[in-house]
Design a protein around this motif. Structure first.
Motif, short mmCIF file in Angstrom:
data_model
loop_
_atom_site.label_atom_id
_atom_site.label_comp_id
_atom_site.label_asym_id
_atom_site.label_seq_id
_atom_site.Cartn_x
_atom_site.Cartn_y
_atom_site.Cartn_z
N TRP A 1 70.96 50.54 25.44
CA TRP A 1 70.84 50.48 26.89
C TRP A 1 70.48 49.08 27.39
O TRP A 1 71.02 48.62 28.40
N HIS A 2 69.59 48.40 26.68
CA HIS A 2 69.17 47.09 27.17
C HIS A 2 70.34 46.11 27.23
O HIS A 2 70.30 45.13 27.98
N GLU A 3 71.41 46.37 26.47
CA GLU A 3 72.57 45.49 26.46
C GLU A 3 73.44 45.68 27.71
O GLU A 3 74.18 44.76 28.09
N VAL A 4 73.39 46.85 28.31
CA VAL A 4 74.27 47.15 29.45
C VAL A 4 73.49 47.49 30.71
O VAL A 4 74.08 47.85 31.73
N GLU A 5 72.18 47.37 30.65
CA GLU A 5 71.34 47.80 31.77
C GLU A 5 71.70 47.10 33.07
O GLU A 5 71.69 47.71 34.14
N LYS A 6 72.02 45.82 33.01
CA LYS A 6 72.37 45.08 34.23
C LYS A 6 73.56 45.72 34.94
O LYS A 6 73.59 45.83 36.17
N GLU A 7 74.54 46.18 34.14
CA GLU A 7 75.71 46.83 34.73
C GLU A 7 75.32 48.13 35.43
O GLU A 7 76.00 48.56 36.37
N GLY A 8 74.25 48.75 34.97
CA GLY A 8 73.87 50.04 35.52
C GLY A 8 72.85 49.99 36.63
O GLY A 8 72.38 51.05 37.08
N GLU A 9 72.47 48.82 37.08
CA GLU A 9 71.39 48.70 38.06
C GLU A 9 71.65 49.47 39.35
O GLU A 9 70.74 49.97 39.98
N THR A 10 72.91 49.53 39.78
CA THR A 10 73.22 50.20 41.04
C THR A 10 73.53 51.68 40.86
O THR A 10 73.72 52.41 41.84
N GLY A 11 73.62 52.12 39.61
CA GLY A 11 73.95 53.51 39.36
C GLY A 11 75.43 53.79 39.52
O GLY A 11 75.83 54.92 39.85
N LYS A 12 76.27 52.79 39.26
CA LYS A 12 77.71 52.98 39.46
C LYS A 12 78.30 53.99 38.48
O LYS A 12 79.33 54.58 38.76
N VAL A 13 77.66 54.16 37.33
CA VAL A 13 78.02 55.25 36.40
C VAL A 13 76.71 55.80 35.85
O VAL A 13 75.87 55.05 35.36
N SER A 14 76.53 57.11 35.95
CA SER A 14 75.31 57.71 35.41
C SER A 14 75.61 59.14 34.97
O SER A 14 76.60 59.74 35.38
N ARG A 15 74.74 59.65 34.12
CA ARG A 15 74.87 61.03 33.67
C ARG A 15 74.08 61.93 34.61
O ARG A 15 72.91 61.66 34.91
N ALA A 16 74.72 62.96 35.09
CA ALA A 16 74.07 63.86 36.04
C ALA A 16 73.01 64.73 35.38
O ALA A 16 73.02 64.90 34.15
N ASN A 17 72.13 65.28 36.18
CA ASN A 17 71.10 66.17 35.65
C ASN A 17 71.52 67.63 35.72
O ASN A 17 70.70 68.54 35.71
N PHE A 18 72.83 67.86 35.80
CA PHE A 18 73.36 69.22 35.79
C PHE A 18 74.68 69.23 35.01
O PHE A 18 75.28 68.19 34.77
N HIS A 19 75.09 70.41 34.59
CA HIS A 19 76.37 70.59 33.91
C HIS A 19 77.36 71.28 34.85
O HIS A 19 76.96 71.79 35.91
#
Length: 293
Positions: free
Chosen positions: A79-97
């Motif tokens: 995660w620390h390698e790609v965290e900057k890309e994820g700062e805005t939440g442009k791709v995330s895993r949902a808390n539901f299925h």
């Protein structure tokens, strides 16, 4: 009589597919380490399905993936390698299925925050691996929800990046995508889509569904896959969820520990910026992360 014949046909079909899996395993020859771990029977079935159960084409596809994984090493991305890309939440895993118990990835292309093609793809690959890591034991596929709020043609990823992303998804993660719902894309997206769709094979293309709030049929189709109580309001649901980067990062780092354990390289985990180390994060199962807002 019809039911008995149908059952007999299903049994024959299942036996034939099992035999094809064995043929692929023999055809690719001896494997070792992570390649052996990767090539489960379920995995081989996905490659066969992606190539319409053609042995030679499936074998070629699988060998290309094994070569790619041996050099790109997607299971080792942390995660620390790609965290900057994820700062805005442009791709995330949902808390539901979804209704089938599949992991859900939420994508918000309007929140694109970098211009690095390599970074964008590496971040996507990390989330694909993470989604797979969190699939229930009886599931092989994931679902995507794509929100176009704030999207513009000028801020979209370059065509080459989109093409390369589609190539990786289709060729190295075959049959991992169950369905992708594109929610309320603006009319200008049509120009972008006319180019992107040519990068998609027929199987992937058929999994892409456009949903518009004023189109009852498309809304009902999406709700046949998702419980409206779980869907964020941005997708026409009732859930009010907001992306919390700090919380999401914590959960991703916990999943890094889980991934290291699954792939057998716990010794490679190291202390990073005095925040995270394998010894500091509990190895037990963790809850899913909240989706982006």
């Amino acid at each position: 009589m019809f039911r008995r014949k149908n059952l007999h046909h299903q049994e024959n079909d299942s036996s034939h597919k099992d035999a094809m899996v064995k043929e692929v395993r023999i055809a690719i020859g001896p494997l070792s380490d992570r390649s052996l771990q990767y090539c489960t029977d379920a995995c081989l079935k996905r490659y066969l399905e992606a190539r319409n159960w053609n042995l030679e084409k499936s074998k070629k596809m699988l060998e290309e993936t094994l070569n790619w994984r041996s050099t790109y090493k997607p299971e080792e991305i942390r995660w620390h390698e790609v965290e900057k890309e994820g700062e805005t939440g442009k791709v995330s895993r949902a808390n539901f299925h979804d209704r089938h118990g599949r992991t859900v990835l939420i994508m918000r292309p309007g929140m694109q925050n970098t211009s690095s093609s390599d970074g964008h793809i590496r971040h996507l690959v990390y989330l694909l691996e993470n989604a797979i890591l969190n699939l229930p034991e009886d599931q092989e596929q994931m679902s995507w929800l794509i929100d176009f709020t704030g999207w513009s043609l000028s801020a979209s990823v370059p065509i080459k990046t989109a093409r390369d992303s589609a190539h990786i998804l289709q060729n190295h993660y075959p049959e991992r995508l169950a369905v992708a719902f594109l929610y309320n894309p603006p009319r200008i997206f049509e120009a972008f889509w006319k180019v992107i769709k040519y990068f998609l094979d027929q199987k992937t293309f058929q999994k892409v569904k456009f949903v518009y709030p004023n189109n009852k049929d498309s809304v009902e189709l999406m709700r046949s896959y998702f419980d409206v109580e779980n869907l964020p309001v941005e997708f026409g649901g009732k859930a009010k969820l907001q992306y919390d980067h700090e919380e999401f990062s914590r959960l991703m780092m916990q999943d890094d520990v889980k991934a290291a354990r699954v792939w057998g390289f716990e010794n490679k985990l190291c202390h990073i910026n005095n925040v995270y180390s394998g010894a500091e994060v509990a190895p037990e199962q963790v809850p899913l992360a909240p989706p982006a807002s």
